[in-house]
Structures are given as structure tokens and as C-alpha cells.
Design a protein around this motif. Structure first.
Motif, short mmCIF file in Angstrom:
data_model
loop_
_atom_site.label_atom_id
_atom_site.label_comp_id
_atom_site.label_asym_id
_atom_site.label_seq_id
_atom_site.Cartn_x
_atom_site.Cartn_y
_atom_site.Cartn_z
N LYS A 46 -4.08 -9.16 2.48
CA LYS A 46 -3.73 -7.76 2.73
C LYS A 46 -2.23 -7.56 2.70
O LYS A 46 -1.44 -8.50 2.84
N THR A 47 -1.83 -6.31 2.54
CA THR A 47 -0.42 -5.96 2.61
C THR A 47 -0.01 -5.80 4.08
O THR A 47 -0.86 -5.71 4.97
N LYS A 48 1.27 -5.75 4.33
CA LYS A 48 1.77 -5.64 5.70
C LYS A 48 1.33 -4.32 6.35
O LYS A 48 1.15 -4.26 7.56
N GLU A 49 1.14 -3.29 5.53
CA GLU A 49 0.79 -1.97 6.08
C GLU A 49 -0.68 -1.84 6.45
O GLU A 49 -1.06 -0.89 7.13
N PHE A 50 -1.52 -2.75 5.98
CA PHE A 50 -2.95 -2.67 6.28
C PHE A 50 -3.20 -3.18 7.69
O PHE A 50 -3.01 -4.37 7.97
N GLN A 51 -3.65 -2.31 8.58
CA GLN A 51 -3.79 -2.65 9.99
C GLN A 51 -5.23 -2.75 10.46
O GLN A 51 -5.48 -3.11 11.61
N GLU A 52 -6.19 -2.42 9.62
CA GLU A 52 -7.59 -2.45 10.05
C GLU A 52 -8.14 -3.87 10.05
O GLU A 52 -7.62 -4.75 9.35
N CYS A 78 0.89 -2.38 -4.33
CA CYS A 78 0.71 -1.74 -3.02
C CYS A 78 1.71 -2.26 -2.00
O CYS A 78 2.22 -1.51 -1.16
N GLN A 79 2.02 -3.54 -2.07
CA GLN A 79 3.01 -4.12 -1.15
C GLN A 79 4.38 -3.50 -1.39
O GLN A 79 5.08 -3.13 -0.44
N VAL A 80 4.77 -3.35 -2.65
CA VAL A 80 6.08 -2.79 -2.99
C VAL A 80 6.17 -1.33 -2.57
O VAL A 80 7.19 -0.88 -2.03
N TRP A 81 5.09 -0.57 -2.79
CA TRP A 81 5.09 0.85 -2.47
C TRP A 81 4.63 1.13 -1.04
O TRP A 81 4.44 2.29 -0.66
N GLN A 82 4.45 0.09 -0.24
CA GLN A 82 4.07 0.20 1.16
C GLN A 82 2.77 0.98 1.33
O GLN A 82 2.64 1.84 2.21
N ILE A 83 1.80 0.65 0.50
CA ILE A 83 0.47 1.25 0.56
C ILE A 83 -0.46 0.30 1.30
O ILE A 83 -0.55 -0.88 0.93
N PRO A 84 -1.16 0.73 2.33
CA PRO A 84 -2.13 -0.15 3.00
C PRO A 84 -3.20 -0.59 1.99
O PRO A 84 -3.86 0.24 1.37
N ALA A 85 -3.36 -1.89 1.83
CA ALA A 85 -4.32 -2.40 0.85
C ALA A 85 -4.85 -3.75 1.30
O ALA A 85 -4.16 -4.54 1.96
N VAL A 86 -6.11 -4.02 0.94
CA VAL A 86 -6.72 -5.30 1.24
C VAL A 86 -7.48 -5.77 0.01
O VAL A 86 -8.12 -4.97 -0.68
N LEU A 87 -7.37 -7.05 -0.27
CA LEU A 87 -8.09 -7.67 -1.38
C LEU A 87 -9.16 -8.59 -0.81
O LEU A 87 -8.86 -9.48 -0.01
N TYR A 88 -10.40 -8.37 -1.22
CA TYR A 88 -11.50 -9.27 -0.88
C TYR A 88 -11.87 -10.07 -2.13
O TYR A 88 -12.36 -9.50 -3.11
N GLN A 89 -11.59 -11.35 -2.08
CA GLN A 89 -11.85 -12.21 -3.24
C GLN A 89 -13.04 -13.12 -2.95
O GLN A 89 -13.06 -13.83 -1.94
N ASP A 112 -3.66 -12.45 -11.83
CA ASP A 112 -4.13 -11.42 -12.75
C ASP A 112 -4.12 -10.03 -12.10
O ASP A 112 -3.33 -9.77 -11.21
N LEU A 113 -5.02 -9.15 -12.54
CA LEU A 113 -4.98 -7.76 -12.10
C LEU A 113 -5.16 -7.59 -10.59
O LEU A 113 -4.48 -6.74 -9.99
N PRO A 114 -6.03 -8.36 -9.92
CA PRO A 114 -6.11 -8.21 -8.46
C PRO A 114 -4.76 -8.45 -7.77
O PRO A 114 -4.38 -7.69 -6.86
N ALA A 115 -4.04 -9.47 -8.21
CA ALA A 115 -2.73 -9.74 -7.63
C ALA A 115 -1.74 -8.64 -7.98
O ALA A 115 -0.90 -8.26 -7.15
N ALA A 116 -1.84 -8.12 -9.20
CA ALA A 116 -0.93 -7.05 -9.62
C ALA A 116 -1.13 -5.80 -8.77
O ALA A 116 -0.17 -5.16 -8.34
N VAL A 117 -2.39 -5.44 -8.51
CA VAL A 117 -2.67 -4.25 -7.70
C VAL A 117 -2.16 -4.45 -6.28
O VAL A 117 -1.52 -3.57 -5.69
N LEU A 118 -2.44 -5.62 -5.71
CA LEU A 118 -1.99 -5.89 -4.34
C LEU A 118 -0.47 -5.91 -4.26
O LEU A 118 0.13 -5.41 -3.30
N SER A 119 0.19 -6.49 -5.26
CA SER A 119 1.65 -6.53 -5.29
C SER A 119 2.23 -5.13 -5.39
O SER A 119 3.22 -4.80 -4.72
#
Length: 262
Positions: free
Chosen positions: A186-192, A216-227, A207-214
Motif C-alpha cells: 500500500k501507499t503511505k496514504e492508505f490507512q484502512e 498513486c504514491q507520487v500523487w499521494q493517492i490512497p492505494a492498495v495492491l493485492y497480489q 509491470d503495470l501493478p507496480a506502475a499504478v501503485l507508484s
């Protein structure tokens, strides 16, 4: 890019090239071929609300669920998507070594392996099924054109993907692991609370999962990746059902109820 939560692009290497090849100047023919290839590899994202060609205000989006890979996409089809509750609102057109989508400009499920759906009862909820391969040189385009259409304020992103269990790094033998299994990043902003254990170091995502999470991290968007780590590469019911614990998450719980109550 920070490496504590993902790896996006592998740096190219020119090792092994002889001096003559490395020193060779690009000819006009080479430049023309390169331009044609670059043009062909451009990604187009078509939205129904932009069908008239007019610039629209960025879409207000509260939740964006992205399923990357056939098993993750099939999970959404099985437990979330319902034709009565969702409508197709977008499609990605792309071309690369592993993907050939249709060149038509119509937004139809049969034309692409990367589709966007909107919840009819709440248009701020978007869902993406991306079962096609997005090459490394196309990932930035994908991010810019998809997220560029959305307002980032108030947005929360959930990413679902799969990965070979052989890529999972652990001190114990992978032969003793009971797969498939889920890990979260998860990104730092994801608190759930997350629905599974966090991915341990030194594991990385690609690949694309890492790109999307990255992104979100740069734009400070709460995000979580379930792999989901699995030993089956092809479409597999066991791997699809491995995502079922996510139905208890705050984001997917209400969406699953929508499907079951129809």
C-alpha cells in the motif's frame, strides 16, 4: 523512483554491443522506422462521455478498482460485475509484442482486453479489467491517459494482480508454500485495514501493478495492491477464488452486495 514499495521499469542494458554497432549513426530510414513504431505503440483511451470529441471536466471518481491479468479480471466478472448494475464507459486501444486490440473507435467489450465500467447507481465508482499486456514503454502513457481523465482529490485505488509463486522470496522453500495466497502492498496514504498480510522485504512488484501503485504514491493517492501468488499461469478457478477474502474489504463489500441483491 522509491524502491520500498515496487519496481516499475528495468533499466535497459547495452552490454555485449561491439564498438562499431554502438557508434553507428542513425540513418533517415532508421529514424522513420523508429517514428512509425513509436506511433504504432501509442495508447488510446476512449471514453463514452468524450465521444463527441469535446474536452470534458475530469471525472469525479471516489473509488477506482483495477484488475490486472486474466485471473484478477475474472474475479471481478464472477463476484462484482453485473450487466444490470454496471455499464461500459471506456476502452484502451494498444499494440505491442503480446497484444493486438481492435482499431475500431467503438466502446464495445468485444473490441478490447482493457475495459472500464461505471457503477450505474454511483457513477463515481469505476472499475477496470485489464487482461492484456501493457509493455514497459507504454505504462507511462496508460497512467497519464487513464488517471489524467480523473480528479485525484478524494480518489482511492484498489489494484488486483497475480504473480508466479516462484517470484516470491522467502527463507523457506517455495515448495512448502500453500498457493495461491495473497499479499498486500500500500501507499503511505492508505490507512484502512488490509485483507491479507503485507508483502515482506525484499519482495518487489513489477509491470503495470507496480506502475499504478507508484503513480498513486507520487500523487499521494490512497492505494492498495493485492497480489495473488499462484503456481498456475493460465486462467484458473482456484486462483480466481483466492481473491475472495477481498470481498470483506470496505471497497468491495458493498459492490459485491449490489451483485448478490439483483
Amino acid at each position: 523512483m522509491a524502491t520500498f514499495f515496487g519496481e516499475v521499469v528495468v533499466a535497459p542494458s547495452r552490454a555485449g554491443l561491439d564498438e562499431e554497432e554502438e557508434a553507428r549513426e542513425e540513418t533517415p530510414e532508421d529514424r522513420e522506422i523508429r517514428r512509425e513504431i513509436e506511433k504504432k505503440r501509442e495508447i488510446d483511451v476512449l471514453w463514452t462521455w468524450q465521444a463527441g470529441g469535446c474536452a470534458e471536466e475530469p471525472l469525479v471518481c471516489s473509488r477506482f478498482i483495477v484488475a490486472i491479468g486474466r485471473n484478477a479480471a475474472a474475479f471481478l466478472s464472477s463476484f462484482i460485475l453485473d450487466s444490470v448494475c454496471w455499464e461500459v464507459v471506456g476502452v484502451v486501444k494498444l499494440w505491442n509484442e503480446w497484444c493486438r486490440t481492435s482499431s475500431t473507435t467503438n466502446v464495445l467489450p468485444t473490441d478490447s482486453f482493457c475495459l472500464f465500467y461505471r457503477l450505474i447507481s454511483d457513477p463515481t465508482v469505476l472499475l477496470c479489467q485489464c487482461s492484456c499486456y501493457v509493455a514497459e514503454d507504454q505504462q507511462f502513457q496508460w497512467l497519464e491517459k487513464v488517471f489524467g481523465s480523473m480528479q485525484k482529490k478524494g480518489l482511492q485505488v484498489t489494484i488486483l494482480s497475480t504473480c508466479p509463486v516462484a517470484d516470491y522470496k522467502t527463507q523457506e522453500s517455495t515448495l512448502t508454500l500453500v498457493s495461491p495466497f495473497l499479499k498486500a502492498l500500500k501507499t503511505k496514504e492508505f490507512q484502512e485495514p488490509v485483507c491479507c498480510p503485507l508483502l515482506e522485504q525484499p519482495n518487489i512488484v513489477r509491470d503495470l501493478p507496480a506502475a499504478v501503485l507508484s503513480y498513486c504514491q507520487v500523487w499521494q493517492i490512497p492505494a492498495v495492491l493485492y497480489q495473488c501468488y499462484t503456481d498456475v499461469i493460465k486462467l484458473d478457478t482456484v486462483t480466481i477464488e483466492a481473491f475472495k477474502p477481498l470481498l470483506s474489504s470496505k471497497v468491495l463489500k458493498s459492490l459485491a452486495k449490489v451483485k448478490f441483491h439483483v
